[in-house]
Design a protein around this motif. Sequence first.
Motif, PDB file in Angstrom:
ATOM      1  N   ASP A 103       0.827  -1.213   0.000  1.00 51.02           N
ATOM      2  CA  ASP A 103       0.000   0.000   0.000  1.00 51.02           C
ATOM      3  C   ASP A 103       0.863   1.266   0.000  1.00 51.02           C
ATOM      4  OD1 ASP A 103      -2.390   1.334  -0.065  1.00 51.02           O
ATOM      5  OD2 ASP A 103      -2.617   1.412   2.112  1.00 51.02           O
ATOM      6  N   ILE A 104       1.717   1.382  -1.039  1.00 48.68           N
ATOM      7  CA  ILE A 104       2.610   2.534  -1.135  1.00 48.68           C
ATOM      8  C   ILE A 104       2.233   3.442  -2.306  1.00 48.68           C
ATOM      9  CG2 ILE A 104       4.547   1.425   0.020  1.00 48.68           C
ATOM     10  CD1 ILE A 104       5.709   0.725  -2.696  1.00 48.68           C
ATOM     11  N   GLY A 105       1.022   3.301  -2.845  1.00 45.50           N
ATOM     12  CA  GLY A 105       0.548   4.221  -3.869  1.00 45.50           C
ATOM     13  C   GLY A 105       1.155   4.025  -5.235  1.00 45.50           C
ATOM     14  N   ILE A 106       1.635   2.809  -5.550  1.00 43.00           N
ATOM     15  CA  ILE A 106       2.284   2.517  -6.830  1.00 43.00           C
ATOM     16  C   ILE A 106       1.472   1.452  -7.563  1.00 43.00           C
ATOM     17  CG2 ILE A 106       4.314   1.424  -7.890  1.00 43.00           C
ATOM     18  CD1 ILE A 106       6.020   2.767  -5.803  1.00 43.00           C
ATOM     19  N   SER A 107       1.405   1.572  -8.890  1.00 44.67           N
ATOM     20  CA  SER A 107       0.773   0.562  -9.741  1.00 44.67           C
ATOM     21  C   SER A 107       1.798   0.034 -10.747  1.00 44.67           C
ATOM     22  CB  SER A 107      -0.429   1.141 -10.485  1.00 44.67           C
ATOM     23  OG  SER A 107      -1.482   1.435  -9.586  1.00 44.67           O
ATOM     24  N   ILE A 108       1.806  -1.274 -10.939  1.00 49.49           N
ATOM     25  CA  ILE A 108       2.719  -1.914 -11.892  1.00 49.49           C
ATOM     26  C   ILE A 108       2.036  -1.967 -13.250  1.00 49.49           C
ATOM     27  CG2 ILE A 108       4.093  -3.959 -12.393  1.00 49.49           C
ATOM     28  CD1 ILE A 108       4.906  -2.423  -9.865  1.00 49.49           C
ATOM     29  N   LEU A 109       2.690  -1.406 -14.254  1.00 43.97           N
ATOM     30  CA  LEU A 109       2.125  -1.380 -15.600  1.00 43.97           C
ATOM     31  C   LEU A 109       2.604  -2.534 -16.461  1.00 43.97           C
ATOM     32  CD1 LEU A 109       2.421   2.438 -16.357  1.00 43.97           C
ATOM     33  CD2 LEU A 109       0.503   1.195 -15.337  1.00 43.97           C
ATOM     34  N   ALA A 110       3.888  -2.851 -16.405  1.00 40.33           N
ATOM     35  CA  ALA A 110       4.434  -3.908 -17.259  1.00 40.33           C
ATOM     36  C   ALA A 110       5.740  -4.421 -16.674  1.00 40.33           C
ATOM     37  CB  ALA A 110       4.659  -3.406 -18.683  1.00 40.33           C
ATOM     38  N   VAL A 111       6.028  -5.667 -17.010  1.00 43.02           N
ATOM     39  CA  VAL A 111       7.294  -6.299 -16.618  1.00 43.02           C
ATOM     40  C   VAL A 111       7.890  -6.927 -17.870  1.00 43.02           C
ATOM     41  CG1 VAL A 111       8.374  -8.143 -15.293  1.00 43.02           C
ATOM     42  CG2 VAL A 111       6.605  -6.728 -14.241  1.00 43.02           C
ATOM     43  N   LYS A 112       9.134  -6.606 -18.163  1.00 42.60           N
ATOM     44  CA  LYS A 112       9.793  -7.107 -19.359  1.00 42.60           C
ATOM     45  C   LYS A 112      11.143  -7.711 -19.012  1.00 42.60           C
ATOM     46  CE  LYS A 112      10.503  -7.704 -23.768  1.00 42.60           C
ATOM     47  NZ  LYS A 112       9.732  -8.691 -24.537  1.00 42.60           N
ATOM     48  N   LEU A 113      11.291  -9.019 -19.275  1.00 37.23           N
ATOM     49  CA  LEU A 113      12.586  -9.671 -19.078  1.00 37.23           C
ATOM     50  C   LEU A 113      13.566  -9.192 -20.144  1.00 37.23           C
ATOM     51  CD1 LEU A 113      11.759 -13.396 -18.235  1.00 37.23           C
ATOM     52  CD2 LEU A 113      13.031 -11.799 -16.810  1.00 37.23           C
ATOM     53  N   GLN A 114      14.708  -8.727 -19.716  1.00 41.47           N
ATOM     54  CA  GLN A 114      15.725  -8.291 -20.650  1.00 41.47           C
ATOM     55  C   GLN A 114      16.598  -9.461 -21.096  1.00 41.47           C
ATOM     56  OE1 GLN A 114      14.201  -5.365 -21.288  1.00 41.47           O
ATOM     57  NE2 GLN A 114      16.214  -4.421 -21.512  1.00 41.47           N
ATOM     58  N   ASP A 115      17.192 -10.136 -20.139  1.00 37.81           N
ATOM     59  CA  ASP A 115      18.079 -11.256 -20.435  1.00 37.81           C
ATOM     60  C   ASP A 115      17.944 -12.304 -19.342  1.00 37.81           C
ATOM     61  OD1 ASP A 115      19.605 -10.432 -22.859  1.00 37.81           O
ATOM     62  OD2 ASP A 115      20.228  -8.787 -21.542  1.00 37.81           O
ATOM     63  N   VAL A 116      17.964 -13.546 -19.772  1.00 35.41           N
ATOM     64  CA  VAL A 116      18.113 -14.672 -18.850  1.00 35.41           C
ATOM     65  C   VAL A 116      19.238 -15.521 -19.427  1.00 35.41           C
ATOM     66  CG1 VAL A 116      17.040 -16.662 -17.765  1.00 35.41           C
ATOM     67  CG2 VAL A 116      15.677 -14.619 -18.209  1.00 35.41           C
ATOM     68  N   GLU A 117      20.387 -15.525 -18.749  1.00 36.46           N
ATOM     69  CA  GLU A 117      21.574 -16.155 -19.305  1.00 36.46           C
ATOM     70  C   GLU A 117      22.213 -17.087 -18.292  1.00 36.46           C
ATOM     71  OE1 GLU A 117      24.163 -13.037 -20.431  1.00 36.46           O
ATOM     72  OE2 GLU A 117      22.940 -12.391 -22.150  1.00 36.46           O
ATOM     73  N   LEU A 118      23.073 -17.946 -18.818  1.00 35.36           N
ATOM     74  CA  LEU A 118      23.896 -18.799 -17.970  1.00 35.36           C
ATOM     75  C   LEU A 118      25.139 -18.021 -17.531  1.00 35.36           C
ATOM     76  CD1 LEU A 118      23.450 -22.027 -20.074  1.00 35.36           C
ATOM     77  CD2 LEU A 118      22.505 -21.606 -17.813  1.00 35.36           C
ATOM     78  N   PRO A 119      25.761 -18.398 -16.417  1.00 34.06           N
ATOM     79  CA  PRO A 119      26.779 -17.541 -15.803  1.00 34.06           C
ATOM     80  C   PRO A 119      28.087 -17.408 -16.572  1.00 34.06           C
ATOM     81  CG  PRO A 119      26.544 -19.583 -14.582  1.00 34.06           C
ATOM     82  CD  PRO A 119      25.432 -19.553 -15.569  1.00 34.06           C
ATOM     83  N   ASN A 120      28.469 -18.405 -17.385  1.00 33.06           N
ATOM     84  CA  ASN A 120      29.743 -18.277 -18.098  1.00 33.06           C
ATOM     85  C   ASN A 120      29.669 -19.024 -19.424  1.00 33.06           C
ATOM     86  OD1 ASN A 120      30.479 -21.137 -17.577  1.00 33.06           O
ATOM     87  ND2 ASN A 120      30.687 -20.436 -15.466  1.00 33.06           N
ATOM     88  N   GLU A 121      30.740 -18.874 -20.216  1.00 35.01           N
ATOM     89  CA  GLU A 121      30.758 -19.413 -21.568  1.00 35.01           C
ATOM     90  C   GLU A 121      30.745 -20.941 -21.575  1.00 35.01           C
ATOM     91  OE1 GLU A 121      30.479 -19.225 -25.553  1.00 35.01           O
ATOM     92  OE2 GLU A 121      30.485 -17.518 -24.175  1.00 35.01           O
ATOM     93  N   GLU A 122      31.447 -21.572 -20.654  1.00 37.71           N
ATOM     94  CA  GLU A 122      31.502 -23.031 -20.618  1.00 37.71           C
ATOM     95  C   GLU A 122      30.129 -23.633 -20.335  1.00 37.71           C
ATOM     96  OE1 GLU A 122      34.411 -24.175 -17.805  1.00 37.71           O
ATOM     97  OE2 GLU A 122      36.114 -23.426 -18.980  1.00 37.71           O
ATOM     98  N   VAL A 123      29.455 -23.043 -19.383  1.00 36.42           N
ATOM     99  CA  VAL A 123      28.107 -23.547 -19.056  1.00 36.42           C
ATOM    100  C   VAL A 123      27.163 -23.315 -20.235  1.00 36.42           C
ATOM    101  CG1 VAL A 123      26.161 -23.327 -17.481  1.00 36.42           C
ATOM    102  CG2 VAL A 123      28.492 -23.167 -16.604  1.00 36.42           C
TER     103      VAL A 123
END
Length: 326
Positions: free
Chosen positions: A174-194
């Motif tokens: 109850d902090i007076g904020i409304s969420i309009l949209a959520v957009k994932l930018q990147d979901v990646e693995l931690p390093n090149e080998e993985v």
Amino acid sequence: MVSLKKIYTITGLVLLIIILGITAFTTWYTVDESDQAVILTFGKVEEGITEPGLHFKLPWPIQSVEKVSKETFSLQFGNGGKEGKSKDFPEETKMITGDEYIVLADLVVQWKITDPEKYLYNAQNPKEILYDATSASLRSIIGNSSIDNALTSGKADIEADVRDLLSSLIEKYDIGISILAVKLQDVELPNEEVRKAFTDVTDARETADTKKNEANKYVNQRMNEVKGEEAAIKLKAEGEKAARLEKARGDVAVFNKLYEEYRKNPDITKERLVLETLEQVLPSAQIYIMNDDGNTMKYFPIQPLEKELPKENELPEEKKEGSEKK
């Protein structure tokens, strides 16, 4: 020498000018089209002003105005790199999926202030609360998702789930904020080998799926062929069934006719049936009819004589020669 009365008079005029100045400058205010205002009376919220333009109020310190923006804000969670390369990911973006893989996830949350009073006075730092709620929501949803969904086709579902969970948390806070949209930018693995190992696993899975699809295609093709053969056999059987039924009906009709004739003349019918049966059983045999009265059996070879008789319209050779001489 300046008298004390004159000093008091000048001081009073200065104070009056200051008071009038404060009154003049604090009794009106403007609200831009991109802002919304809250009026405070001795620190208590009285009303919210959202219409743009010039407005008046009681002078300070009786009333004061707090303004907040009506624009849409963006909250960047994490700092992803480009072209599949991780870059300066903070530790908080490292998350564990439901099948215990580590991924780096960042997203953008679009939000706006819908209740200025609650935004200003229900929490000390609403933006920090929003950031923490975003982190908790994303971690919760990623923790219930598989690595395949997080990296491939499940991103849309993850975004929707994060938005629903984040909206419920913000509504609860109850902090007076409304969420309009959520957009994932990147979901990646931690390093090149993985990433390479996961790519190999994905390629192997796609190859296996391709082989399965080919096998299913072959099975379906063979099943269709078998069904076609089955249908052909059934149709042939139905045809043979119909033919045999018709033949049986014909035989029954013939039998009924014979039976009617038999009832009329039993002896003649028996003899005819015997002769027809003999013709069918012994088609090449010669049949002789004789009268055996107990005396010497007389036999007259009719059939050999029939074979020796000349055909019609044929003359003996002697007659032919005589006619030629004439």
